[in-house]
Motif scaffolding. Structure first.
Motif, short mmCIF file in Angstrom:
data_model
loop_
_atom_site.label_atom_id
_atom_site.label_comp_id
_atom_site.label_asym_id
_atom_site.label_seq_id
_atom_site.Cartn_x
_atom_site.Cartn_y
_atom_site.Cartn_z
N ILE A 143 -54.15 -0.85 22.96
CA ILE A 143 -53.20 -0.29 23.93
C ILE A 143 -53.94 0.51 24.99
N LEU A 144 -54.91 1.32 24.57
CA LEU A 144 -55.69 2.11 25.53
C LEU A 144 -56.46 1.21 26.48
N CYS A 145 -57.08 0.14 25.95
CA CYS A 145 -57.89 -0.71 26.83
C CYS A 145 -57.01 -1.51 27.78
N PHE A 146 -55.77 -1.75 27.43
CA PHE A 146 -54.87 -2.46 28.33
C PHE A 146 -54.58 -1.63 29.57
N PHE A 147 -54.45 -0.32 29.39
CA PHE A 147 -54.12 0.54 30.52
C PHE A 147 -55.35 1.12 31.22
N PHE A 148 -56.43 1.34 30.48
CA PHE A 148 -57.63 1.97 31.04
C PHE A 148 -58.81 1.03 30.93
N HIS A 149 -58.97 0.16 31.88
CA HIS A 149 -60.12 -0.73 31.93
C HIS A 149 -60.63 -0.82 33.36
N PRO A 150 -61.92 -1.21 33.53
CA PRO A 150 -62.51 -1.19 34.87
C PRO A 150 -62.09 -2.34 35.76
N GLY A 151 -61.31 -3.28 35.27
CA GLY A 151 -60.90 -4.41 36.10
C GLY A 151 -59.87 -4.02 37.13
N SER A 152 -59.72 -4.87 38.13
CA SER A 152 -58.68 -4.63 39.13
C SER A 152 -57.32 -4.95 38.54
N LYS A 153 -56.35 -4.25 38.97
CA LYS A 153 -55.01 -4.41 38.42
C LYS A 153 -54.15 -5.22 39.38
N ASN A 154 -54.48 -6.50 39.48
CA ASN A 154 -53.76 -7.40 40.38
C ASN A 154 -53.06 -8.49 39.56
N ASP A 155 -52.97 -9.69 40.10
CA ASP A 155 -52.30 -10.79 39.39
C ASP A 155 -52.97 -11.12 38.06
N TYR A 156 -54.28 -10.98 38.01
CA TYR A 156 -55.03 -11.27 36.78
C TYR A 156 -55.31 -9.96 36.06
N TYR A 157 -54.26 -9.34 35.55
CA TYR A 157 -54.38 -8.02 34.95
C TYR A 157 -55.20 -8.05 33.68
N VAL A 158 -55.02 -9.09 32.87
CA VAL A 158 -55.77 -9.21 31.64
C VAL A 158 -57.11 -9.86 31.97
N THR A 159 -58.18 -9.09 31.91
CA THR A 159 -59.49 -9.59 32.30
C THR A 159 -60.51 -9.37 31.19
N ILE A 160 -61.67 -9.97 31.36
CA ILE A 160 -62.76 -9.79 30.40
C ILE A 160 -63.26 -8.34 30.42
N GLN A 161 -63.01 -7.64 31.52
CA GLN A 161 -63.46 -6.25 31.60
C GLN A 161 -62.68 -5.33 30.68
N MET A 162 -61.58 -5.83 30.16
CA MET A 162 -60.84 -5.04 29.17
C MET A 162 -61.69 -4.89 27.90
N LEU A 163 -62.57 -5.86 27.64
CA LEU A 163 -63.43 -5.77 26.46
C LEU A 163 -64.42 -4.62 26.57
N VAL A 164 -64.85 -4.30 27.79
CA VAL A 164 -65.72 -3.14 28.00
C VAL A 164 -65.01 -1.88 27.54
N SER A 165 -63.79 -1.74 28.00
CA SER A 165 -63.00 -0.58 27.63
C SER A 165 -62.69 -0.58 26.13
N LEU A 166 -62.37 -1.74 25.57
CA LEU A 166 -62.07 -1.83 24.14
C LEU A 166 -63.28 -1.43 23.32
N SER A 167 -64.46 -1.88 23.69
CA SER A 167 -65.65 -1.52 22.92
C SER A 167 -65.92 -0.01 22.97
N MET A 168 -65.67 0.60 24.12
CA MET A 168 -65.87 2.05 24.22
C MET A 168 -64.91 2.81 23.31
N PHE A 169 -63.65 2.39 23.31
CA PHE A 169 -62.66 3.09 22.49
C PHE A 169 -62.91 2.84 21.00
N LEU A 170 -63.31 1.60 20.63
CA LEU A 170 -63.59 1.31 19.23
C LEU A 170 -64.83 2.06 18.74
N GLU A 171 -65.85 2.18 19.58
CA GLU A 171 -67.04 2.94 19.19
C GLU A 171 -66.69 4.40 18.93
N ALA A 172 -65.90 4.97 19.81
CA ALA A 172 -65.52 6.37 19.63
C ALA A 172 -64.64 6.56 18.40
#
Length: 103
Positions: A8-37
């Motif tokens: 849920i956190l990575c869906f809202f807080f990720h480095p990708g642009s929030k346009n038509d392609y909202y779900v991006t591979i950059q969400m994995l960057v955010s997901l890995s940060m949150f999972l590590e913490a």
């Protein structure tokens, strides 16, 4: 529960642009940060509770702190170039501070 919260956190807080392609591979960057913490919190709790830490574990925590600090430098340099990732900078800063408490 932790994985669901991190998703849920990575869906809202990720480095990708929030346009038509909202779900991006950059969400994995955010997901890995949150999972590590989130994955590190029980270990930090036990280290605080026990009080004495083995040498190998303390070296691991120190290396992890250095890696988070270097990643923090990366996010700050991206911010200086015009990319705005304030929430990722704050997340890495908090993670680095938590790790610095144990080194």
């Amino acid at each position: 529960y932790i994985l669901a919260g991190c998703l849920i956190l990575c869906f809202f807080f990720h480095p990708g642009s929030k346009n038509d392609y909202y779900v991006t591979i950059q969400m994995l960057v955010s997901l890995s940060m949150f999972l590590e913490a989130a994955g590190l919190m029980p270990q930090l709790y036990l280290m605080r509770k026990i009080g004495e830490v083995e040498g190998l574990t303390s070296h691991y925590i120190f290396a992890l702190g250095v890696a988070r600090f270097l990643r923090l430098i990366f996010w700050v340099s991206m911010y200086m170039q015009g990319e705005t990732f304030i929430y990722l900078i704050l997340a890495d800063l908090l993670h680095t501070i938590l790790l610095a408490d144990f080194t």
